[in-house]
Design an enzyme around this catalytic site. Structure first.
Site, mmCIF file in Angstrom:
data_model
loop_
_atom_site.group_PDB
_atom_site.id
_atom_site.type_symbol
_atom_site.label_atom_id
_atom_site.label_comp_id
_atom_site.label_asym_id
_atom_site.label_seq_id
_atom_site.Cartn_x
_atom_site.Cartn_y
_atom_site.Cartn_z
ATOM 1 N N LYS A 57 17.889 81.214 -51.836
ATOM 2 C CA LYS A 57 18.614 81.425 -53.100
ATOM 3 C C LYS A 57 19.405 80.192 -53.494
ATOM 4 O O LYS A 57 19.514 79.875 -54.672
ATOM 5 C CB LYS A 57 19.537 82.643 -53.006
ATOM 6 C CG LYS A 57 18.740 83.935 -52.966
ATOM 7 C CD LYS A 57 19.491 85.113 -53.549
ATOM 8 C CE LYS A 57 18.522 86.253 -53.838
ATOM 9 N NZ LYS A 57 18.940 87.515 -53.349
ATOM 10 N N LYS A 74 8.101 87.717 -51.994
ATOM 11 C CA LYS A 74 8.409 89.139 -52.230
ATOM 12 C C LYS A 74 8.616 89.389 -53.720
ATOM 13 O O LYS A 74 8.960 88.456 -54.461
ATOM 14 C CB LYS A 74 9.641 89.555 -51.427
ATOM 15 C CG LYS A 74 10.957 89.057 -51.984
ATOM 16 C CD LYS A 74 12.150 89.845 -51.437
ATOM 17 C CE LYS A 74 13.405 89.376 -52.156
ATOM 18 N NZ LYS A 74 14.610 90.106 -51.890
ATOM 19 N N LYS A 103 13.964 91.204 -57.793
ATOM 20 C CA LYS A 103 14.535 91.590 -59.086
ATOM 21 C C LYS A 103 15.167 90.405 -59.791
ATOM 22 O O LYS A 103 15.272 90.381 -61.006
ATOM 23 C CB LYS A 103 15.499 92.773 -58.970
ATOM 24 C CG LYS A 103 16.702 92.641 -58.064
ATOM 25 C CD LYS A 103 17.588 93.855 -58.309
ATOM 26 C CE LYS A 103 18.328 94.479 -57.165
ATOM 27 N NZ LYS A 103 18.949 93.719 -56.135
HETATM 28 P P1 TYM Z 1 19.092 94.006 -52.658
HETATM 29 O O1 TYM Z 1 19.886 94.619 -53.742
HETATM 30 O O2 TYM Z 1 18.598 92.627 -52.811
HETATM 31 O O3 TYM Z 1 17.858 94.911 -52.339
HETATM 32 C C1 TYM Z 1 18.031 96.308 -52.105
HETATM 33 C C2 TYM Z 1 17.031 96.837 -51.101
HETATM 34 O O4 TYM Z 1 15.699 96.668 -51.574
HETATM 35 C C3 TYM Z 1 14.929 96.027 -50.552
HETATM 36 N N1 TYM Z 1 13.905 95.183 -51.206
HETATM 37 C C4 TYM Z 1 12.592 95.251 -50.951
HETATM 38 N N2 TYM Z 1 11.885 96.014 -50.101
HETATM 39 C C5 TYM Z 1 10.545 95.843 -50.099
HETATM 40 N N3 TYM Z 1 9.895 94.947 -50.875
HETATM 41 C C6 TYM Z 1 10.571 94.155 -51.751
HETATM 42 N N4 TYM Z 1 9.924 93.293 -52.518
HETATM 43 C C7 TYM Z 1 11.997 94.280 -51.794
HETATM 44 N N5 TYM Z 1 12.961 93.666 -52.517
HETATM 45 C C8 TYM Z 1 14.130 94.215 -52.132
HETATM 46 C C9 TYM Z 1 15.941 95.197 -49.773
HETATM 47 O O5 TYM Z 1 15.484 94.892 -48.482
HETATM 48 C C10 TYM Z 1 17.122 96.126 -49.743
HETATM 49 O O6 TYM Z 1 16.978 97.104 -48.714
HETATM 50 N N6 TYM Z 1 22.373 92.865 -49.176
HETATM 51 C C11 TYM Z 1 21.659 93.954 -49.772
HETATM 52 C C12 TYM Z 1 22.572 95.032 -50.293
HETATM 53 C C13 TYM Z 1 23.571 95.468 -49.286
HETATM 54 C C14 TYM Z 1 23.335 96.335 -48.199
HETATM 55 C C15 TYM Z 1 24.579 96.420 -47.511
HETATM 56 C C16 TYM Z 1 22.214 97.022 -47.752
HETATM 57 C C17 TYM Z 1 24.865 95.083 -49.256
HETATM 58 N N7 TYM Z 1 25.458 95.658 -48.187
HETATM 59 C C18 TYM Z 1 24.714 97.191 -46.382
HETATM 60 C C19 TYM Z 1 22.372 97.804 -46.595
HETATM 61 C C20 TYM Z 1 23.601 97.861 -45.922
HETATM 62 C C21 TYM Z 1 20.853 93.414 -50.934
HETATM 63 O O7 TYM Z 1 21.146 92.411 -51.512
HETATM 64 O O8 TYM Z 1 19.865 94.172 -51.284
#
Ligand code: TYM
Length: 344
Positions: free
Chosen positions: A119, A208, A211
């Protein structure tokens, strides 16, 4: 609150994609349906994490509420007595614990975080400290509630591992204050998967589906018009091999389509593969995926429309009052351990 805790969240920075849905929303909802009663379910919105990458701050408050609606439209029952939905920024212990954990986290280990490297390479000069520090806030999110199960996609595995490292280091120094979340391999066992899920970009299947990607054709959004989603799938990048194989290394584009088809139709991957592997008409596979995705979007979006803001706000406020006590209690134990509060 004594049941084992399953915890996850999705940032409200951009509209979620099908990758977020399949990697995080759906597993969480499935778990609630299978396990509520025996487990506590914490589904929170990491709104503070949402501006580690640029966001429209005028929309952030409402997109946080919208985020909860996505879980509800996917089937999450927010009235279930074992389920808590809350916003990270409404529980100040998240930020306070982050600072304390920062002082027990090393620059070296944080510099190895792949997501930060990727990033920050995209962002260039204006990389914020928030982006660098993001995994420590994530560790606080998990450790405050003693969560053992954290269903996330593959891209978050490294952050889960660093959470385990920070918790173990802190416990070794101050006693068993934190519950160390399960290892990623155990997490996979728990949700019955061999690997972390990684839905790929439709235009560059070596990456991947993200978003925050600027290329609209690379991702299917949960709010996409079903016809536009169909067109994105029909124009997805494949390869010139000419035969369908389930082979992530050599044919990631068609393999991604096979994976999407299995997940969207709730069928085993092996079953889908036995139907499609060896076929030569990529267009037919794309049509099957496009049909499944557009049917899903039509149903999902009609459920989404029925959920009212007031309903979400009421659920958030009730849960926030309840979980705040748990978070404050963990924070107090940490404050005592590091000498900020008297030890009884
Ligand atoms: P974030 O918002 O980027 O993504 C949310 C969740 O979606 C999953 N994900 C995917 N899974 C499969 N294929 C993809 N292409 C794909 N893109 C995203 C991510 O693995 C995630 O599970 N840091 C986290 C948010 C967070 C969090 C936490 C999660 C903050 N604190 C504590 C669990 C526990 C994040 O940025 O996810």
């Amino acid at each position: 609150m004594t049941k084992p805790v399953i915890l996850t969240g999705i940032r409200s920075n951009e509209e979620p994609t099908l990758g977020n849905y399949l990697g995080s929303i759906l597993p969480m909802v499935d778990m609630q349906h299978r396990l509520a009663g025996d487990y506590q379910i914490n589904m929170f919105v990491p709104d503070l994490h949402s501006f580690t990458t640029p966001v429209d701050h005028d929309k952030l408050f409402l997109s946080t509420i919208q985020n909860v609606k996505y879980f509800m439209a996917a089937g999450l029952d927010v009235d279930d007595p074992d389920t808590y939905v809350y916003r990270q920024s409404y529980i100040s212990a998240h930020s306070e614990l982050t600072w304390i954990l920062d002082c027990f986290t090393y620059m070296g280990e944080m510099s190895r975080m792949t997501q930060f490297k990727e990033k920050s390479a995209d962002t260039g000069e204006s990389v914020s400290i928030g982006l660098f520090n993001y995994p420590v806030l994530m560790a606080a999110d998990i450790l405050l509630y003693h969560a053992t199960h954290v269903p996330v996609g593959h891209d978050q595995f490294q952050h889960l591992e660093i959470t385990r490292d920070i918790a173990t280091r802190f416990n070794n120094r101050f006693g068993e204050i934190f519950t160390v979340p399960d290892s990623t391999s155990k997490q996979m066992e728990f949700i019955n998967r061999d690997n972390g899920l990684r839905i790929r970009s439709l235009t560059d299947p070596t990456k991947k589906m993200s978003k925050s990607a600027t290329d609209e054709k690379s991702k299917i959004l949960l709010v996409d018009d079903p016809e536009i989603a169909r067109r994105k799938i029909m124009s997805a990048t494949t390869d010139s091999v000419g035969v369908i194989n389930y082979d992530w290394d050599n044919q990631p584009g068609v393999t991604n389509l096979l994976q999407l088809l299995a997940l969207m139709t709730h069928r085993d991957q092996a079953d889908i593969n036995s139907q499609w592997v060896g076929h030569t008409h990529y267009g037919e596979l794309k049509t099957a995926v496009a049909d499944a995705v557009s049917e899903f979007l039509i149903n999902f979006q009609s459920r989404l429309e029925e959920i009212r803001d007031e309903q979400v706000l009421a659920a958030l406020e009730t849960s926030e009052d309840a979980v705040r006590r748990v978070a404050d209690n963990t924070l107090y134990q940490v404050q005592q351990a590091v000498g900020l509060r008297p030890r009884e």
